[in-house]
Design an enzyme around this catalytic site. Structure first.
Site, mmCIF file in Angstrom:
data_model
loop_
_atom_site.group_PDB
_atom_site.id
_atom_site.type_symbol
_atom_site.label_atom_id
_atom_site.label_comp_id
_atom_site.label_asym_id
_atom_site.label_seq_id
_atom_site.Cartn_x
_atom_site.Cartn_y
_atom_site.Cartn_z
ATOM 1 N N PRO A 259 0.842 -1.207 0.000
ATOM 2 C CG PRO A 259 0.014 -1.020 2.178
ATOM 3 C CD PRO A 259 0.766 -1.945 1.279
ATOM 4 C CG ASP A 435 4.933 -1.454 2.433
ATOM 5 O OD1 ASP A 435 3.755 -1.326 2.841
ATOM 6 O OD2 ASP A 435 5.434 -2.558 2.141
ATOM 7 C CG HIS A 436 0.373 3.623 5.188
ATOM 8 N ND1 HIS A 436 1.018 3.979 6.341
ATOM 9 C CD2 HIS A 436 -0.681 4.468 5.074
ATOM 10 C CE1 HIS A 436 0.386 4.991 6.913
ATOM 11 N NE2 HIS A 436 -0.656 5.314 6.155
ATOM 12 N NE ARG A 437 2.916 -4.313 2.989
ATOM 13 C CZ ARG A 437 3.435 -5.276 2.247
ATOM 14 N NH1 ARG A 437 2.864 -6.481 2.222
ATOM 15 N NH2 ARG A 437 4.515 -5.057 1.531
ATOM 16 C CB VAL A 439 6.815 3.813 6.564
ATOM 17 C CG1 VAL A 439 7.145 5.244 6.954
ATOM 18 C CG2 VAL A 439 8.092 3.002 6.339
#
Length: 465
Positions: A259, A435-437, A439
């Site tokens: 994501p 990567d929102h998983r 960061v």
């Protein structure tokens, strides 16, 4: 590599990168009868990551090339056999040449195998040469003998002169399905040029089109002709392979797996540009490439040191976050083979002169097309400089397996409020995708803000490093 006998040894297509399954033979540097030595480069291959030269690990005389240029070969397939004991025993029939074999005793023409037979590099073209080259091929026993016979004319009395053309022109002719023997040369000393091949391809394309069907409306013909010199051509089809194919697959996988979140900041880099000019005159940086990318790379490394959690990867199989205690800094590079991202190993430990030297080597190697697969593996964070194309910024896609990528926009002179007054200043826009998983918004914002702060006040490189 295997041994077929005490005399002949075989060299197999190696895995020149981690986990690669195939490679395309771009160019042979040797031919049957040539003497080779241990470590000599015999061919150049293109993997899904880069073009690589393959050295052979033993001495001898080339006995047989198993695949022609342009063939994609699986890892582990034998690509060349070498006579390691030339002169011992009776020579193999395939090793004979027209000069060594009297015309009166020339062997009968071997029976043609079914299907299309690969052609030995440098010995003309196979029958039905207007067909596209094979993407996959199997070794053809006795290919050297067939190639020698192909050089003899109809009565087998004399060899046919090989058309003169440079390797890139030969490859173009293969792509277009053109027999160089039928091309009229216009170059110096009878050398066939690219224009000659295109000129020969145009009438061949017209003849291949069905009556009453125009070239523009024949998909099969458009697929067969990769490029055309005709001014009225409306489409050009380029095979998707090698680095470009691997890049496309990786980008799709990254875009639909991680994501992405992208944040932007516009920053006054006037002081950074002044520092660049000062460093160009520093004796410690003599002979090194000094530019804004160098300072931005160092700023990103400092920001990662201050925010180490951004330097991580997501292990889906193990359901773990892997924190990296090292930084392999990737630099996206556009090359004729496509986009590649080689990385500087352990960039976090390098001084500014060392980082400048590493960046210079990386860029030079990429431009020459000599970047190795190993140089593109293990990256942790990447920088892409879209500013060199005059672009203000972008939303970069993560390099697979990495947590963040920083895009650098064009540096332009713009009106800027500085010390309470509007002045012309050097300004750029940075974009950080992550990567929102791994960061979250806070961490990503801190990293981007730190990079911006250093570029505004480069002296922070000393106080924060």
């Amino acid at each position: 590599m295997t041994e077929t006998s005490a005399r002949f040894r075989e060299f197999k297509m190696p895995d020149v990168g981690e986990g690669l399954t195939e490679a395309e033979i771009l160019k042979w540097y040797v031919q049957p009868g040539d003497t080779v030595t241990d470590g000599q480069v015999v061919c150049e291959v293109e993997t899904a990551k880069a073009a690589v030269e393959l050295p052979i690990p033993f001495d001898g005389v080339v006995h047989e090339l198993r695949f022609p240029e342009g063939t994609t070969v699986d890892v582990g397939e034998v690509i060349i056999s070498v006579d390691v004991a030339p002169g011992s025993g009776e020579p193999a029939p395939e090793a004979a040449t027209p000069a060594q074999t009297p015309v009166a005793e020339a062997p009968a023409e071997p029976e043609k195998p079914k299907g299309r037979q690969p052609v030995l590099v440098g010995y003309g073209v196979a029958e039905s040469s207007t067909k596209r080259r094979p993407r996959k091929g199997a070794p053809v026993p006795g290919q050297a003998t067939a190639a020698v016979q192909a050089e003899l004319n109809g009565n087998g009395s004399a060899p046919v002169a090989r058309p003169l053309a440079k390797p890139p022109v030969r490859k173009l002719a293969k792509d277009l399905g053109i027999d160089l023997a039928n091309v009229v040369p216009t170059g110096p000393d009878g050398v066939i040029t690219r224009e000659d091949v295109h000129a020969a391809a145009a009438p061949a394309a017209e003849q291949a089109a069905p009556t009453g069907v125009s070239r523009e409306t024949t998909p099969a013909l458009a697929a067969a002709v990769v490029a055309s010199a005709s001014s009225d051509a409306r489409e050009t089809r380029i095979p998707i392979k090698g680095v470009r194919k691997a890049t496309a697959q990786a980008m799709i996988g990254s875009a639909f797996t991680a994501p992405h979140v992208t944040e932007f900041v516009t920053v006054d880099v006037t002081r950074t540009m002044k520092l660049v000019e000062e460093l160009k005159g520093d004796k410690e940086m003599a002979g090194l490439r000094v530019n804004p990318l160098l300072i931005i790379a160092k700023a990103l490394l400092v920001a990662i040191k201050r925010n180490p959690d951004v330097n991580a990867s997501w292990d889906e199989a193990a359901q773990e976050i892997v924190l990296k205690h090292y930084v392999n800094l990737g630099i996206a590079a556009a090359t004729p083979r496509g986009l590649i991202v080689p990385n500087i190993k352990d960039a976090h430990d390098k001084t500014l002169p060392q980082l400048a030297a590493a960046l210079g080597d990386l860029v030079a190697t990429a431009r020459e097309g000599k970047t190795s697969p190993a140089a593109m593996q293990g990256g942790t964070v990447t920088i892409t400089n879209v500013g060199v194309f005059g672009v203000d910024t972008g939303t970069p896609i993560l390099n697979p397996g990495e947590s963040a990528i920083l895009a650098i926009g064009a540096i332009k002179l713009q009106p800027w409020v500085h010390k309470g007054k509007v002045k012309p200043r050097q300004v750029t826009t940075l974009a950080l995708s992550f990567d929102h998983r791994l960061v979250d918004g806070e961490l990503g914002s801190k990293v981007l803000a730190d990079v911006a702060a250093i570029l505004e006040q480069p002296k922070r490189l000393i106080t924060w490093a």
